[in-house]
Design an enzyme around this catalytic site. Structure first.
Site, PDB file in Angstrom:
ATOM      1  N   GLY A  86       0.908  -1.150  -0.052  1.00 35.96           N
ATOM      2  CA  GLY A  86      -0.188   0.049   0.005  1.00 35.96           C
ATOM      3  C   GLY A  86       0.853   1.370   0.019  1.00 35.96           C
ATOM      4  N   ARG A 171       0.357   0.336  14.998  1.00 39.21           N
ATOM      5  CA  ARG A 171       1.905   0.615  14.383  1.00 39.21           C
ATOM      6  C   ARG A 171       2.324   1.823  15.035  1.00 39.21           C
ATOM      7  NH1 ARG A 171      -0.273  -0.700   8.235  1.00 39.21           N
ATOM      8  NH2 ARG A 171      -0.637  -2.886   8.720  1.00 39.21           N
ATOM      9  N   HIS A 282       1.220 -10.520   6.569  1.00 44.68           N
ATOM     10  CA  HIS A 282       1.227  -8.932   6.097  1.00 44.68           C
ATOM     11  C   HIS A 282       2.496  -8.603   6.591  1.00 44.68           C
ATOM     12  CE1 HIS A 282      -1.910  -6.483   4.643  1.00 44.68           C
ATOM     13  NE2 HIS A 282      -1.194  -5.364   5.175  1.00 44.68           N
ATOM     14  N   ARG A 285       2.988  -7.045  10.136  1.00 43.30           N
ATOM     15  CA  ARG A 285       2.486  -5.731  10.331  1.00 43.30           C
ATOM     16  C   ARG A 285       1.074  -6.070  10.716  1.00 43.30           C
ATOM     17  NH1 ARG A 285       4.465  -1.491   7.630  1.00 43.30           N
ATOM     18  NH2 ARG A 285       2.576  -0.544   7.036  1.00 43.30           N
ATOM     19  N   GLY A 336       8.131  -7.765  -0.758  1.00 41.00           N
ATOM     20  CA  GLY A 336       7.649  -6.519  -0.604  1.00 41.00           C
ATOM     21  C   GLY A 336       8.860  -5.613  -0.350  1.00 41.00           C
ATOM     22  N   ARG A 337       9.122  -5.651   0.761  1.00 34.78           N
ATOM     23  CA  ARG A 337       9.941  -4.568   1.135  1.00 34.78           C
ATOM     24  C   ARG A 337      11.286  -4.516   0.228  1.00 34.78           C
ATOM     25  NH1 ARG A 337       8.202  -6.246   6.227  1.00 34.78           N
ATOM     26  NH2 ARG A 337       7.070  -4.621   7.594  1.00 34.78           N
TER      27      ARG A 337
END
Length: 383
Positions: A86, A171, A282, A285, A336-337
């Protein structure tokens, strides 16, 4: 096949991460880099993957390794893809377009998130309909169906439905940073932006990031408070079996459930007629008290790997991590990261660099182990 060539100044994902810190505002980097609560699950994800050991083979004849991997009727050039993320354009302007283009050129899958900063149509055009689409479950049936119709019309044939966001993760970094879409312009955030002039200039060039896919359903001129209410009202959270059934009936392509973290949900997905699972937490997260992704993936692959495509994300960073997960039972992997570090560090060249780097790393592991194809990696798992 895209030529494999990467920038030798950044020969690891850690190098990309360290450079990305210098390129993007602190609030954007912390959104990308952090997990939830105390980051326990974030750290555990990668640690437990890296506890996996492989056994090399040196004296047997080895005529070369081929990373090509078949998935849903398509042969990809490598057994990894770009996971949905996102707010990509917040972390680096035009990021989803950069990564989608690189994925298409390298013949690996790119998954577009409902809540990233490019539209279904734009990414469909860039990838000639080869991208996958990840759906956050909309509460309104007409919105859900319109999004699915748009995805199909744009050429998407793999739909990923997300089940691990019944609530948004807690978070602390994002709370401290006042992160919203667009980000709140506190004095601290303004100072951070002024320290990152390239990011600021490119943001001006490409425009303030927003939820492009959702724009047709959003009232005009929402302020931050109204935007939060819109998101809460639009996405009703928990994805139940009853909510999956009509999607399965209407979607004629491949249907994948992402966020699976236990055998019970995997068994339910098979009963519902789904084509694949992405075992995921996720990226650490959502549930800090949960398992790492590797552990349930191994159990699910052992029980159901012959009935459904079992894939995974969360915790993978480099090529050896891909090999470890494939050896442990995953039939495909997503990161992803790593890709976001790459594009934040190197801009337009970041996607190509990161994909090439991962391919080179994975090729070296396969050659060390004497694997002719990715499916052979399981034969080199140290039990």
């Amino acid at each position: 096949m895209k030529e494999i060539k990467f920038d030798g100044r950044y020969p690891s994902v850690d190098d990309l991460r360290n450079h990305a810190i210098k390129k993007i505002p602190k609030f954007a980097f912390e959104y990308l880099d952090g997990g939830c609560n105390n980051d326990v699950n974030l750290i555990k994800n990668t640690k437990e993957i890296r506890d996996v050991e492989l056994i090399p083979s040196y004296l047997d004849q080895h005529l070369g390794s081929d990373m090509k991997t078949e998935l849903f009727g398509h042969t990809y050039d490598a057994p990894f893809g770009i996971a949905p993320v996102g707010l990509q354009g917040l972390m680096w302007p035009n990021a989803p377009e950069i990564l989608a283009k690189s994925a298409f050129e390298h013949n690996i899958p790119f998954i577009l998130s409902t809540v990233t900063t490019s539209s279904i149509e734009k990414i469909g055009e860039i990838t000639q309909g080869k991208a996958w689409f990840q759906l956050y479950y909309p509460a309104k049936e007409e919105v859900r169906q319109d999004i699915l119709d748009r995805a199909w019309a744009a050429g998407y044939r793999v739909l990923v439905i997300l089940c691990d966001v019944p609530t948004f993760g807690f978070r602390p970094r994002d709370i401290r940073n006042g992160l919203a879409m667009p980000p709140k312009m506190s004095l601290s955030n303004i100072i951070q932006i002024l320290k990152r002039p390239e990011w600021a200039i490119k943001t001006l060039k490409y425009g303030q990031p927003n939820f492009q896919t959702l724009k047709p359903y959003m009232p005009k001129n929402l302020d931050l408070a109204q935007l939060g209410k819109f998101m809460d009202d639009t996405f009703s959270g928990r994805l139940t079996q009853e909510r999956i059934k009509p999607i399965r009936e209407k979607w004629k392509g491949k249907l994948v459930l992402k966020g699976v973290a236990n055998e019970k949900d995997a068994k339910s997905a098979i009963a519902l007629g789904l084509d694949g699972l992405i075992v995921s937490n996720h990226g650490g997260r959502q549930l800090d008290a949960g398992e790492s992704t590797l552990m349930p993936m191994k159990r699910i692959a052992q029980l159901y790997g012959d009935q459904i495509k079992v894939m995974m994300d969360s915790g993978l960073r480099e090529g050896p991590d891909i090999a470890r997960c494939m050896a442990s039972g995953s039939q495909f992997t997503f990161l992803g990261r790593s890709f976001m570090y790459g594009v934040a560090a190197l801009g337009e060249k970041g996607g190509d660099h990161t994909i090439s780097l991962l391919k080179v790393q994975l090729q070296q592991i396969m050659d060390q182990c004497g694997c002719a194809k990715t499916a052979d990696l399981k034969n080199h798992l140290k039990l």
